[in-house]
Write an enzyme that holds these catalytic residues in place. Structure first.
Site, PDB file in Angstrom:
ATOM      1  CD  GLU A   1      -3.153   0.785   2.155  1.00 17.85           C
ATOM      2  OE1 GLU A   1      -4.172   0.145   1.854  1.00 17.85           O
ATOM      3  OE2 GLU A   1      -2.946   1.257   3.293  1.00 17.85           O
TER       4      GLU A   1
ATOM      5  CG  HIS B   1       6.357 -29.501   4.230  1.00 19.26           C
ATOM      6  ND1 HIS B   1       6.863 -30.742   3.890  1.00 19.26           N
ATOM      7  CD2 HIS B   1       7.039 -29.119   5.340  1.00 19.26           C
ATOM      8  CE1 HIS B   1       7.783 -31.102   4.770  1.00 19.26           C
ATOM      9  NE2 HIS B   1       7.915 -30.125   5.653  1.00 19.26           N
TER      10      HIS B   1
ATOM     11  CE  LYS C   1     -12.877   2.922   0.667  1.00 24.35           C
ATOM     12  NZ  LYS C   1     -11.863   3.539   1.560  1.00 24.35           N
TER      13      LYS C   1
END
EC number: 5.3.1.9
Length: 559
Positions: A352, A383, A511
């Site tokens: 950000e 793994h 948004k």
């Protein structure tokens, strides 16, 4: 002069051609003091950066580049409260939140030190009441559970810290976090909690954040099902905000509103009242230790010579790989389960901040900026994706983080954990040659065509760069220093790339569009105001939402 056309940049490009084919294992062989040359310690943090594709000349050139950026001036401007976040006309003063008492600073006529001290005193008094049981719910019972409702920096930092410091919790309160607007997050968090003994922290600077307010309103409704009287909300909801009017309208006593300031960016806000959940969970004294650790790293960053400065070194190594090796992602692998949320926290901090495509003058850059940050705790990560780190086509620099002391010494578990951490850094550096792989296969009884067929799959190219950050112990002070180390690393990189690391306009567009789409779910006619794909998705959801059956896919006839 433009960064990528500067003399310092060109010198690094030329140097890359000289060093890019050198094997780190050879550099270790020819320099028995390589580790001492490329490692340093500060307090309880040791940084080993010797397993990087660097020489002394590399570091000289990288430091030339960071000096060219005017880092010392920019650093001073940040700490002194100048408005370095120029697109929002704001100072960047998260460092002021963790300064010890006794300093003075005035911003826009306001006494910053006094204001910070007042909020800390308010937090301390509140924590004492809640932890001691003096603060009681509407039925007279003490608080047992704290639910922090926030998103982004109001969630990621406090959640990460409370997970990291579980061994230091006083044990009188459980803390929970709700961030996602997905109702499942709230429902699953509240399942099993008792409204009579639950305290909610609503963390929203403006008290208008869509996701946070949706969760807060639903949490209040859940509470009132049992409590009934809205007057009881004041005993079970507090706010971290600057919007007194909205807080009071919600039903929260404004005396229980903890303020913070526009010079505190969300991703740097855990040091502020946003850290109230941390202070409640650990106790205020532990929260102070966290602040003290961060301040210690601030002082190191301010005062250590560039060549012996941990944030500077980490920042410039990142630029070395991102801009000259074309390595556009970085893995963060903490070999400490308590740090399992640290990579997610760093994703916001780094991506950000430095995920920007225009420089401070508004021009598109012609060089890479912020990398993709990702990771998981070791040994789980081994793994999952270490196959790619060892034998993939991309170079991914790795930061390993490990604590010498375990908070839970069980048998040989910690020895195994640390051994794996050190082994992975060695394996990524050394690799496995054809001769070594051939000898292993012959020892296993393979020969001839079978051996030759398998041999290419057993080779490890090595020469993969890593840093290893070793903590004496993961405790509040050291965690504070570790977080601040990465904060300052990100700042330095933003200065070098000539971008604003402290705004986040890229968060806004989605948004805005979501606010436009939301009322369209209730439209009478099919939605046709977007592109064909978005229209189809909206209308498909509307059909489902309105209880209509989807048309059967022709593909179903195939089964």
């Amino acid at each position: 002069m433009y960064l990528s056309r500067s003399a310092e940049w060109s010198a690094l490009e030329s140097h890359y051609q000289d060093i890019s084919h050198q094997a780190m294992i050879d550099l270790f062989s020819t320099d028995p003091n390589r580790h001492e040359r490329f490692s340093l310690s500060f307090n309880a943090i040791h940084l080993d950066y010797s397993k990087n594709r660097i020489s002394a000349r590399t570091m000289e050139l990288l430091m030339d580049l960071v000096r060219r950026s005017g880092i010392e001036k920019k650093r001073r401007q940040m700490f002194e409260g100048e408005q370095i976040n120029f697109t929002e006309h704001r100072s960047v003063l998260h460092t002021a939140l963790r300064r010890p008492p006794g300093y003075t600073m005035t911003i826009d006529g306001n006494d910053v030190a006094s204001e910070v001290s007042d909020v800390l005193d308010q937090m301390k008094a509140f924590c004492k009441k809640v932890i001691s049981g003096e603060w009681k719910g509407y039925t007279g019972k003490r608080i047992t559970d704290v639910v922090n409702i926030g998103i982004g920096g109001s969630d990621l930092g406090p959640f990460m810290v409370t997970e990291a410091l579980k061994p230091f919790a006083h044990g009188k309160l459980k803390v929970h976090f709700v961030s996602n607007v997905d109702g499942s997050h709230l429902v699953e968090t509240l399942r099993g909690l008792n409204p009579e003994t639950t305290l909610f922290i609503i963390a929203s600077k403006t008290f208008t954040t869509q996701e946070t307010l949706a969760n807060a309103v639903s949490a209040r409704a859940w509470f009132l099902v049992k409590a009934g009287n809205r007057d009881h909300v004041a005993k079970h909801f507090v706010a971290v905000s600057t919007n007194r009017e909205k807080v009071e309208e919600f039903g929260i006593d404004p005396d229980n509103m903890f303020r913070f300031w526009d010079w505190v960016g969300g991703r740097y806000s855990l040091w502020s009242a946003i850290g109230l959940s941390i202070a409640l969970y650990l106790g205020f004294d532990r929260f102070r230790e966290l602040l003290a650790g961060a301040h210690a790293m601030d002082e190191h960053f301010l005062n250590a010579p560039l060549e012996e400065n941990m944030p500077m070194i980490l920042a410039m190594l990142g630029i070395w790989y991102n801009n000259f090796f074309g390595a556009h992602s970085q893995a963060i692998i903490p070999y400490d389960q308590y740090l399992h949320r640290f990579p997610a926290y760093l994703q916001q901090l780094d991506m950000e901040s430095n995920g920007k495509r225009v420089d401070r003058a508004g021009h598109e850059v012609d060089y890479a900026t912020g990398p993709v940050i990702w990771g998981e705790p070791g040994t789980n990560a081994q793994h999952a994706f270490f196959q790619l780190l060892h034998q993939g086509t991309e170079i991914v620099p790795v930061d390993f983080i490990v604590s010498l002391k375990s908070q839970n010494p069980v048998g040989e578990h910690h020895d195994m954990l640390v051994a794996n951490c050190f082994a992975q850094s060695e394996a990524l550096m050394k690799g496995k040659s054809e001769a070594e792989a051939r000898a292993e296969l012959e020892a296993a009884g393979l020969s001839g065509g079978d051996l030759e067929k398998l041999l290419p799959h057993k080779l490890f190219p090595g020469n993969r760069p890593t840093n290893t950050i070793v903590l004496d112990e993961l405790n509040p002070f050291n965690l504070g220093s570790l977080i601040a180390l990465y904060e300052h690393k990100v700042f330095v990189q933003g200065v070098v790339w000539n971008i604003n690391s402290f705004d986040q306009w890229g968060v806004e567009l989605g948004k805005q569009l979501a606010k436009a789409i939301l009322p369209e779910f209730d439209a009478v006619d099919p939605v046709e105001t977007h592109d064909a794909s978005t229209n189809a998705l909206i209308n498909r959801y509307r059909q489902f939402r309105n209880g209509l059956k989807f048309p059967k896919s022709n593909q179903l006839k195939m089964f």
